[in-house]
Enzyme design. Structure first.
Site, mmCIF file in Angstrom:
data_model
loop_
_atom_site.group_PDB
_atom_site.id
_atom_site.type_symbol
_atom_site.label_atom_id
_atom_site.label_comp_id
_atom_site.label_asym_id
_atom_site.label_seq_id
_atom_site.Cartn_x
_atom_site.Cartn_y
_atom_site.Cartn_z
ATOM 1 N N HIS A 188 -5.628 -0.753 4.600
ATOM 2 C CA HIS A 188 -5.620 0.963 4.708
ATOM 3 C C HIS A 188 -6.460 1.437 4.777
ATOM 4 O O HIS A 188 -7.143 1.653 4.454
ATOM 5 C CB HIS A 188 -4.698 0.689 3.842
ATOM 6 C CG HIS A 188 -4.477 2.550 2.951
ATOM 7 N ND1 HIS A 188 -3.541 2.672 2.121
ATOM 8 C CD2 HIS A 188 -4.712 3.618 4.042
ATOM 9 C CE1 HIS A 188 -3.409 3.728 2.110
ATOM 10 N NE2 HIS A 188 -3.987 4.445 2.924
ATOM 11 N N THR B 67 1.198 -1.462 0.386
ATOM 12 C CA THR B 67 -0.160 0.029 -0.151
ATOM 13 C C THR B 67 1.074 1.026 -0.504
ATOM 14 O O THR B 67 1.719 1.149 0.794
ATOM 15 C CB THR B 67 -1.113 0.120 0.958
ATOM 16 O OG1 THR B 67 -1.970 1.153 0.650
ATOM 17 C CG2 THR B 67 -0.775 0.338 2.782
ATOM 18 N N CYS C 13 -3.718 7.873 7.368
ATOM 19 C CA CYS C 13 -3.722 6.807 7.704
ATOM 20 C C CYS C 13 -2.966 5.547 7.994
ATOM 21 O O CYS C 13 -1.600 5.811 8.173
ATOM 22 C CB CYS C 13 -4.004 6.064 5.875
ATOM 23 S SG CYS C 13 -5.365 6.781 4.921
#
Lengths: 182, 295
Positions: free
Chosen positions: A66, A43, A49
């Site tokens: 994620h 990711t 995040c």
């Protein structure tokens, strides 16, 4: 937003870094699970995040989430459409998916990265640190412990887990480091 | 590293904002909602990429319209001037930014996506601010936020390979703009404002681009406050995050002036992520996807 585990199993584990074509990309507010030892799950650009990985070194099953925001109470509609957007809704699903793909909970290695904060937030929003808090709360409930983490600061991070051996790397500011195994 | 003169000289080598966008912005700044639909149709039809986007949008399921549109004129009538202007600006800005941000380590298309996410957030924040009695033109907010990072094109032109990554790796807790100023004589916000000046865009847009990371407190610029908050919302949605990461402050003065709560901004973060997902770019908030205000 979750998808089925990548099948079928490949006989030979990949050596070294998996080539680009063998990467399963997890988008923002997304989760992926695989038991293909030739693949890596990646990711990009984790800011506030958080990217969470679960890995069973025996079954060689890995999953990555994620998530973007801590609590789904901010939008029940969005949470229903895509639970991976929120930590409290996405983490239990990630856990269920890796177990469904053949992982055993007692063998799971749990790691996390991200949770950065904007500068001078003055305590008002703190999305990064609240994401870190929800992560701990949910894992406490699930009785899971973090094996390794790299969280906080202001930097963005790219997180990769290699299915063949569970090695987790973080790329940030042009440098790559191994998060797990230490 | 580059001197200010080198950086300013690099601006001359950058592509200009296409004439279609300049004409539409000028129309919007003059009160675009009353603009002559035939005039917009004439401007939009001239550009093939824009016309294709207009047709795609008019036929998109997101609009919930019945029956496929037959041609560009039909599409234009269905969408209306406001939406048409947005599609045209989105398409052309996206083209300009498609490869931008390389020096920040951004992947292709990441800055276009961030521009659109910020623009959608700015629209919602402008509406909310206006509802509270501080009028901010939604169309101008949309355009200003769409163009806020245009100065990164100039940084791309002068930064050597890995230069920004090295700067970010050695950075402490100062805002990233300070490092850009040290390395290139000007930061991307200032360079973006200079580009907007060269394109003769309205003063309010130039000010908002210049101040989108450091909104002034005196005199207060409500549009700049809106674009500043929209930029933070886009970052929280993970849009446009390069090696500069989150090394930008959320100005507490702007936050207080806007009066937005954490829940409102988080709802907006969720909204813009859905609206800018690569597989669907509806461009504006779908009905119901408004900035939610808590009671």
């Amino acid at each position: 937003m979750s998808r089925s585990p990548s099948l079928p199993l490949k006989p030979e584990p990949a050596a070294g870094r998996a080539p680009e074509g063998d990467r399963i990309v997890v988008g923002v507010a997304d989760l992926q699970v695989s038991r293909d030892p030739g693949k890596a799950i990646i990711t990009y650009a984790l800011g506030s995040c958080i990217g969470v990985t679960l890995y069973d070194p025996v079954a060689k099953v890995a999953g990555m989430l994620h998530f973007m925001l801590p609590e789904s109470s901010v939008s029940a509609e969005k949470a229903a459409a895509n639970p991976a957007m929120f930590g409290d809704a996405g983490l239990p699903i990630l856990f269920e998916k890796v177990i469904a793909a053949g992982a055993k909970r007692e063998r799971l290695v749990v790691c996390a990265a991200g949770g950065a904060e904007v500068l001078a937030d003055d305590g008002h929003f703190r999305i990064g640190s609240r994401n870190r808090t929800i992560l701990r709360k949910i894992f406490w409930k699930l009785n899971l412990l973090l094996a390794a983490e790299e969280t906080g600061g202001q930097h963005s991070r790219t997180l990769t887990i290699r299915l063949s051996d569970g090695q987790i790397t973080i790329r940030s500011q042009g440098k790559e480091s191994v998060l797990w195994p230490r | 590293m580059a001197s200010l003169n080198d950086t300013i000289a690099a601006l001359d080598r950058l592509p200009a904002l296409p004439a279609t966008s300049l004409q539409l912005i000028s129309m919007l700044a003059g009160g675009g909602r009353d603009a002559d639909l035939r005039e917009v149709e004439r401007i939009v039809s001239r550009d093939e990429a824009v016309a294709a986007s207009v047709l795609r949008r008019a036929n998109s399921a997101a609009l919930g319209m019945r029956g496929r549109v037959a041609g560009i004129s039909d599409a234009i009538r269905r969408l209306g001037t406001r939406e048409l202007c947005r599609i045209a600006l989105e398409t052309q800005t996206s083209g300009l930014l498609a490869n931008a941000g390389r020096s920040y380590g951004l992947r292709r298309g990441a800055l276009s996506q961030s521009a659109l996410g910020g623009a959608i957030a700015a629209d919602a924040l402008a509406r909310s601010h206006t509802d509270q009695g501080v009028r901010v033109d939604r169309e101008i907010a949309f355009v200003a936020a769409l163009l806020r990072d245009i100065g990164k094109l100039a940084i791309d032109a002068v930064a050597g390979p890995d230069a920004l990554e090295a700067i970010a790796a050695a950075a402490d807790t100062r805002p990233f703009l300070a490092y850009e100023r040290e390395a290139f004589g000007a930061d991307h916000a200032e360079l973006g404002a200079i580009l907007c000046e060269r394109w003769s865009l309205p003063t309010a847009i130039i000010q908002a681009v210049r101040g989108h990371h450091e909104p002034p407190s005196s005199p207060v610029e409500p549009l700049t406050d809106v674009v500043h908050a929209a930029d933070c919302v886009a970052r929280w949605a993970g849009l446009g995050l390069g090696c500069d990461g989150l090394m930008y402050p959320f100005d507490s003065g702007a936050r207080e002036r806007l009066g937005t709560t954490r829940d409102e901004l988080e709802a907006l973060v969720a909204d813009i992520l859905a609206a800018t997902a690569p597989e669907q770019t509806p461009g504006i908030l779908a009905p119901g996807n408004t900035l939610r205000r808590s009671a």
